[in-house]
Design a protein around this motif. Structure first.
Motif, PDB file in Angstrom:
ATOM      1  N   SER A 129      24.786  19.796  16.839  1.00 34.72           N
ATOM      2  CA  SER A 129      23.904  20.307  15.798  1.00 34.72           C
ATOM      3  C   SER A 129      24.305  19.694  14.455  1.00 34.72           C
ATOM      4  O   SER A 129      25.461  19.338  14.237  1.00 34.72           O
ATOM      5  CB  SER A 129      23.982  21.837  15.710  1.00 34.72           C
ATOM      6  N   LEU A 150      19.901  24.872   9.380  1.00 30.81           N
ATOM      7  CA  LEU A 150      19.890  23.974  10.526  1.00 30.81           C
ATOM      8  C   LEU A 150      18.935  22.814  10.262  1.00 30.81           C
ATOM      9  O   LEU A 150      17.798  23.022   9.838  1.00 30.81           O
ATOM     10  CB  LEU A 150      19.452  24.738  11.777  1.00 30.81           C
ATOM     11  N   TRP A 153      19.334  18.622  16.116  1.00 31.79           N
ATOM     12  CA  TRP A 153      20.366  18.315  17.111  1.00 31.79           C
ATOM     13  C   TRP A 153      20.318  16.828  17.414  1.00 31.79           C
ATOM     14  O   TRP A 153      19.238  16.263  17.608  1.00 31.79           O
ATOM     15  CB  TRP A 153      20.155  19.111  18.395  1.00 31.79           C
TER      16      TRP A 153
END
Length: 202
Positions: A129, A150, A153
């Protein structure tokens, strides 16, 4: 202060070979497995709460639904996803206990073709990630703070956590050998030569 946070997770996709597994609507190979785990101290000494991951997964699902949850082959030290390096796209995500699961489509891009060739030839790679956030040290545990965001990935050759590799053939951990690296170089050369007018193999 926010900084790039990179975490690598063991990724053990279901199925034996990409050519035998489920294909996307466009005929691209799919892999499925664990992307992240909450409520544990990871190999970097960092801790992500499940609430934090849940918030970010809920936000990231918008990118999944809009078919733009892309990732790169290798980890750039950047908060920007470079389209020329994109290798895959996450098609679905869900929770299994404290683990974030994902279904990933490998794209027929130059980087995606390299990733597909490596996996089909039994080369182990890791999945990591990439995000932005700050840390707070609590008795030796670096707790990721509420400002975490976030980004994506990525697939990587050398994960930050020891033994954090994915492999589609065997479930046990395998570490790259000299022959593995030679095989990787040969595969990359073949792909480059197939997509360029001029090819230097030495």
């Amino acid at each position: 202060m926010k900084k790039i946070l990179i975490e690598t997770q063991s990724f053990k996709p279901k199925g034996l070979m990409l050519t035998e597994g489920k294909m996307s609507d466009r005929g691209n190979p799919m892999v499925e497995g664990i992307l992240a785990t909450a409520e544990v101290k990871n190999g970097n000494g960092r801790y992500y709460s499940k609430d934090l991951w849940q918030r970010e997964i809920d936000k990231y699902m918008e990118s999944v639904k809009e078919n733009r949850a892309m990732g790169e082959l290798d980890h750039p030290e950047s908060s920007i996803i470079n389209l020329k390096n994109v290798s895959h796209n996450i098609k679905d995500m869900w929770w299994d206990g404290d683990s974030v699961m994902g279904k990933i489509e490998i794209l027929p891009t130059p980087s995606g073709n390299i990733l597909k060739a490596l996996i089909e030839n039994g080369i182990t790679v890791g999945v990591s990630s990439r995000g932005m956030g700050s840390l707070e040290d609590r008795d030796g545990v670096l707790e990721v703070q509420d400002d975490f965001e976030l980004l994506c990935w990525d697939f990587v050759s050398t994960p930050s956590n020891p033994g954090s590799y994915m492999h589609t053939i065997k479930e046990g951990l395998q570490h790259p050998t000299k022959n593995s690296y030679e095989k990787i170089n040969n595969i990359i050369r073949e792909i480059i030569c197939a997509n360029t007018d001029t090819c230097y193999l030495d």
